[in-house]
Design an enzyme around this catalytic site. Structure first.
Site, PDB file in Angstrom:
ATOM      1  N   GLY A  27       0.802  -1.032   0.029  1.00 40.18           N
ATOM      2  CA  GLY A  27      -0.003  -0.069  -0.033  1.00 40.18           C
ATOM      3  C   GLY A  27       0.717   1.335   0.032  1.00 40.18           C
ATOM      4  N   TYR A  67     -11.561   5.535 -10.319  1.00 33.70           N
ATOM      5  CA  TYR A  67     -11.358   6.023  -8.981  1.00 33.70           C
ATOM      6  C   TYR A  67     -11.462   7.688  -8.803  1.00 33.70           C
ATOM      7  CZ  TYR A  67      -9.512   1.185  -8.474  1.00 33.70           C
ATOM      8  OH  TYR A  67      -9.324  -0.066  -8.429  1.00 33.70           O
ATOM      9  N   GLU A  80       3.994  -6.589   1.252  1.00 31.30           N
ATOM     10  CA  GLU A  80       3.547  -6.782  -0.338  1.00 31.30           C
ATOM     11  C   GLU A  80       3.098  -5.566  -1.081  1.00 31.30           C
ATOM     12  OE1 GLU A  80       0.721 -10.538   1.136  1.00 31.30           O
ATOM     13  OE2 GLU A  80      -0.307  -8.633   0.892  1.00 31.30           O
ATOM     14  N   PRO A  81       4.285  -4.930  -1.264  1.00 29.82           N
ATOM     15  CA  PRO A  81       4.152  -3.689  -1.981  1.00 29.82           C
ATOM     16  C   PRO A  81       3.761  -4.033  -3.604  1.00 29.82           C
ATOM     17  CG  PRO A  81       6.480  -3.977  -1.784  1.00 29.82           C
ATOM     18  CD  PRO A  81       5.686  -4.883  -0.864  1.00 29.82           C
ATOM     19  N   GLY A  82       3.093  -3.565  -4.503  1.00 30.97           N
ATOM     20  CA  GLY A  82       2.988  -3.614  -5.819  1.00 30.97           C
ATOM     21  C   GLY A  82       3.163  -2.230  -6.375  1.00 30.97           C
ATOM     22  N   CYS A  88     -16.463   5.671 -26.200  1.00 33.76           N
ATOM     23  CA  CYS A  88     -17.932   6.459 -26.333  1.00 33.76           C
ATOM     24  C   CYS A  88     -18.416   6.691 -25.002  1.00 33.76           C
ATOM     25  CB  CYS A  88     -18.572   5.551 -27.109  1.00 33.76           C
ATOM     26  SG  CYS A  88     -19.225   6.226 -28.806  1.00 33.76           S
ATOM     27  N   GLU A  89     -17.890   7.645 -24.382  1.00 36.11           N
ATOM     28  CA  GLU A  89     -18.205   7.795 -22.924  1.00 36.11           C
ATOM     29  C   GLU A  89     -17.629   8.860 -22.223  1.00 36.11           C
ATOM     30  OE1 GLU A  89     -18.648   4.170 -20.741  1.00 36.11           O
ATOM     31  OE2 GLU A  89     -18.326   5.134 -18.887  1.00 36.11           O
TER      32      GLU A  89
HETATM   33  N1  LLP Z   1      -1.519  -6.927  -0.633  1.00 37.56           N
HETATM   34  C1  LLP Z   1      -2.945  -7.116  -0.656  1.00 37.56           C
HETATM   35  C2  LLP Z   1      -3.718  -8.112   0.117  1.00 37.56           C
HETATM   36  C3  LLP Z   1      -3.688  -6.318  -1.450  1.00 37.56           C
HETATM   37  O1  LLP Z   1      -4.937  -6.375  -1.624  1.00 37.56           O
HETATM   38  C4  LLP Z   1      -2.934  -5.418  -2.089  1.00 37.56           C
HETATM   39  C5  LLP Z   1      -3.631  -4.595  -3.079  1.00 37.56           C
HETATM   40  C6  LLP Z   1      -1.591  -5.331  -2.189  1.00 37.56           C
HETATM   41  C7  LLP Z   1      -0.814  -6.124  -1.304  1.00 37.56           C
HETATM   42  C8  LLP Z   1      -0.931  -4.154  -2.881  1.00 37.56           C
HETATM   43  O2  LLP Z   1      -1.087  -2.836  -2.665  1.00 37.56           O
HETATM   44  P1  LLP Z   1      -0.110  -1.848  -3.240  1.00 37.56           P
HETATM   45  O3  LLP Z   1       1.161  -1.765  -2.791  1.00 37.56           O
HETATM   46  O4  LLP Z   1      -0.074  -2.018  -4.725  1.00 37.56           O
HETATM   47  O5  LLP Z   1      -0.866  -0.692  -3.149  1.00 37.56           O
HETATM   48  N2  LLP Z   1      -6.726  -1.411  -8.261  1.00 37.56           N
HETATM   49  C9  LLP Z   1      -6.538  -0.078  -7.194  1.00 37.56           C
HETATM   50  C10 LLP Z   1      -5.623  -0.701  -6.181  1.00 37.56           C
HETATM   51  C11 LLP Z   1      -6.225  -2.035  -5.563  1.00 37.56           C
HETATM   52  C12 LLP Z   1      -5.341  -2.716  -4.777  1.00 37.56           C
HETATM   53  C13 LLP Z   1      -5.875  -3.815  -3.922  1.00 37.56           C
HETATM   54  N3  LLP Z   1      -5.134  -4.410  -3.176  1.00 37.56           N
HETATM   55  C14 LLP Z   1      -5.847   0.840  -7.993  1.00 37.56           C
HETATM   56  O6  LLP Z   1      -5.590   1.056  -8.981  1.00 37.56           O
HETATM   57  O7  LLP Z   1      -5.352   1.832  -7.181  1.00 37.56           O
END
Ligand code: LLP
Length: 477
Positions: free
Chosen positions: A275, A368, A317-319, A395-396
Site C-alpha cells: 500500500g 477512482y 507486499e508492495p505492488g 464512447c463515454e
Molecule cells: N496486498 C494485498 C492483500 C492487497 O490487497 C494489495 C492491493 C496489495 C498487497 C498491494 O497494494 P499496493 O502496494 O499495490 O498498493 N486497483 C487499485 C488498487 C487496489 C489494490 C488492491 N490490493 C488501484 O488501481 O489503485
C-alpha cells in the site's frame, strides 16, 4: 496541499499551479531515467518516445526495466536493514496484481523478492515464469477448490486464508494430497488508511479477512487440523498510503492478537501487507521507502518490546510502489478542442486533447477519479501553458486519461503525449471496452526496447467470437 498562486487557472484544482514550463518533468512523477533529448523528445530507459511509437504503435505502455529492478532491490534492502537493526528479518512479496508477466516475475526474483498472487491466472504466470512455488503467497477472499488444489499441489509457500469455509477447504485438499499447508490468517485490524489519512474503527465493514476477535477461533481450527500449519497473521490496510501512522496503529492492534496466539504455539511471521503511495502528480509527496520501512519496523519492534515478545519475521507486499512510477503510456493526439466553461464572473477555457486510448488501457481515472500527469513526448512545445483535459477515444464522457494538466498550447494532432506513473494497475486492469485491442507493454533498458506483453490485434478480438469461429472450444479456466 499546494497553495493557490495568483496565476491559478480558474478551472484548475488547488493542487495544480500554472507551471513556468509545461515541458518540465517533475522528479518522482517520471521514471528516474526520463529526460528530454536535444530536440526535445522524451527519452526513457535510453529509448526515444518517437522511436518507440514508430516501432510499436500507440498507445504503448513503456516500463523502465532498470527502474523497476532498482525499486524492487531498494525495497528489499530497506526492509532488510530496518529489521536487521532490531535483530530480525523481513520478506518482501511483490503484489502481482499491480502488473505481472513472466519477465516481471523474474525481475522480482533477481531482486530477492517473493511473489504474491490472487488468482489462478497470476499463480500460473508466476509458476510458468519459474518462481519457486515456496516463494509464492496466495491471496483471495473466494479461492475456488480448483485454485487451491493447484496451489497446494504445486507446493505453494503460504496461503492467506480469508474465511472459515476456506480453512476447511484447504484442510481437506491438503489432507487428500498428503500435504501440510502453511497458512496465514488475514485479519481486519479496523484500521483503513487512504492516502494521508487513516480511519480506525472497532470493526471494519468489508469482505476481507476475520475480525480480530474471530481470528483466534480460526487459528485454533488451523492448529487442530493435521493438514494445515499456522504461520502468522496478515493485515493489509489499504493502498496509495503516504504516512506510517496507519501501519503503526494497525500493527499495534494485530500484535495484541499475535501475543495471545503465542500461548498456543509459535507464530513466526507477521505480514503487514502493501500500500505504499507513489507520486501521480507533483502534489503527491511519497516518503523514501527507507523512511517508511524504518518507521513501520521501529513501531513493530517497540510494540513487541513493550509486550515482552520476540519480533516475528515481518513480511510486506508492495505492488504499486515497485512498478508504478517506472511506467508511462505514450499516446498519439488525434484531435484538440477548446471548450468554454462558465465560471461565476465569465467563462474560462479548457482545452480537450483527445488521444488514441483511454479507459480501456487505464480505467483508474474513470473508476477512482485518479489524477495523473502528462507531457508532450515527441517534442517540447513552444506555446504558453494551457489547462488541458486529456481524454480518450471511447464512447463515454467519463473516458478521462488525465483530468487536469497544463500542456503547451501548441499541442496538436500527431503529437505524442506521455502519461506518467502508469506502471501499476493500468495494464493490469485494462479491458476491451468498445472492442479496443489492449496495447503492448514494452520494457526499455540501456536504449534497447522489447515487448514483454504483446498488444492485441483485431484478429485476437474476432477470434473469440464463436459466430465467426464455431470450431473454438472452451479452454481451461
Ligand atoms: N496486498 C494485498 C492483500 C492487497 O490487497 C494489495 C492491493 C496489495 C498487497 C498491494 O497494494 P499496493 O502496494 O499495490 O498498493 N486497483 C487499485 C488498487 C487496489 C489494490 C488492491 N490490493 C488501484 O488501481 O489503485
Amino acid at each position: 496541499m499546494v497553495s493557490v498562486p495568483d496565476t491559478a487557472h480558474p478551472l484548475a484544482p488547488a493542487w495544480l499551479a500554472t507551471p513556468g514550463d509545461a515541458n518540465d518533468l517533475a522528479d518522482l512523477v517520471w521514471p528516474a531515467s526520463a529526460h528530454r533529448a536535444g530536440d526535445g523528445a522524451l527519452v526513457v530507459g535510453g529509448a526515444r518516445a518517437t522511436d518507440l511509437a514508430e516501432r510499436f504503435g500507440t498507445p504503448v505502455l513503456v516500463l523502465d526495466e532498470q527502474d523497476v529492478r532498482d525499486r524492487a532491490a531498494r525495497t528489499r534492502a530497506a526492509f532488510d536493514a530496518a529489521t536487521a537493526r532490531h535483530g530480525g528479518s523481513a520478506r518482501v512479496y511483490y503484489a502481482g496484481k499491480a502488473f505481472l508477466t513472466s519477465e516481471v516475475a523474474r525481475w522480482m526474483l533477481d531482486a530477492g523478492l517473493n511473489v504474491d498472487v490472487c488468482s489462478r491466472g497470476e499463480l500460473e504466470t508466476a509458476l510458468a515464469a519459474g518462481v519457486p512455488a515456496e516463494r509464492i503467497g496466495f491471496h483471495g477472499n473466494n479461492k475456488s477448490a480448483g485454485e487451491l488444489e493447484r496451489a497446494i499441489g504445486a507446493g505453494i509457500g503460504t496461503i492467506i486464508v480469508d474465511s472459515d469455509i476456506e480453512i476447511e477447504r484447504i484442510g481437506a485438499i491438503a489432507e487428500r494430497l498428503g500435504a501440510c499447508q502453511r497458512v496465514l490468517v488475514r485479519v481486519r485490524s479496523g484500521v483503513h488508511a487512504d492516502t494521508h489519512e487513516f480511519l480506525a474503527t472497532a470493526h471494519e465493514d468489508q469482505k476481507f479477512g476475520f475480525s480480530l476477535d474471530e481470528a483466534e477461533r480460526a487459528v485454533a481450527r488451523i492448529r487442530a487440523l493435521a493438514s494445515t500449519s499456522f504461520v502468522g497473521l496478515h493485515c493489509h490496510i489499504g493502498s496509495q498510503i503516504f504516512g506510517v501512522d496507519g501501519f503503526r496503529e494497525s500493527a499495534a492492534r494485530v500484535l495484541a492478537l499475535h501475543e495471545r496466539l503465542l500461548a498456543g504455539g509459535d507464530v513466526p511471521l507477521l505480514n503487514l501487507g502493501g500500500g505504499f503511495g507513489i507520486a501521480y502528480t507533483r502534489a503527491d509527496d511519497p516518503a523514501p521507502i527507507e523512511d517508511l520501512a524504518d518507521g513501520i519496523v521501529d513501531a513493530v519492534a517497540s510494540e513487541c518490546a513493550a509486550r515482552g515478545i520476540a519480533m516475528p519475521t515481518l513480511a510486506f507486499e508492495p505492488g504499486r510502489s515497485v512498478i508504478g512510477p517506472a511506467g508511462l503510456t505514450v499516446y498519439t493526439v488525434g484531435t484538440t478542442k477548446p471548450v468554454a466553461v462558465e465560471i461565476p464572473d465569465g467563462s474560462a477555457q479548457r482545452l480537450y486533447v483527445a488521444v488514441d486510448g483511454g479507459m480501456s488501457d487505464n480505467v483508474r481515472p474513470a473508476l477512482y477519479g485518479a489524477q495523473y500527469s502528462a507531457r508532450l513526448a515527441s517534442r517540447a512545445g513552444d506555446g504558453a501553458p494551457a489547462l488541458v483535459r486529456v481524454v480518450g477515444m471511447h464512447c463515454e464522457s467519463g473516458d478521462v486519461v488525465v483530468d487536469h494538466e497544463f500542456l503547451p498550447d501548441d499541442v496538436a494532432p500527431g503529437d505524442l503525449v506521455a502519461v506518467a506513473s502508469t506502471g501499476a494497475y493500468s495494464a493490469a486492469m485494462s479491458s476491451n471496452y468498445n472492442h479496443v485491442p489492449r496495447p503492448p507493454v514494452v520494457a526499455v533498458r540501456g536504449g534497447e526496447a522489447r515487448v514483454i506483453l504483446r498488444g492485441e490485434t483485431i484478429d485476437d478480438l474476432l477470434a473469440r467470437d464463436t459466430g465467426l469461429h464455431p470450431a473454438h472450444t472452451e479452454g481451461e479456466r
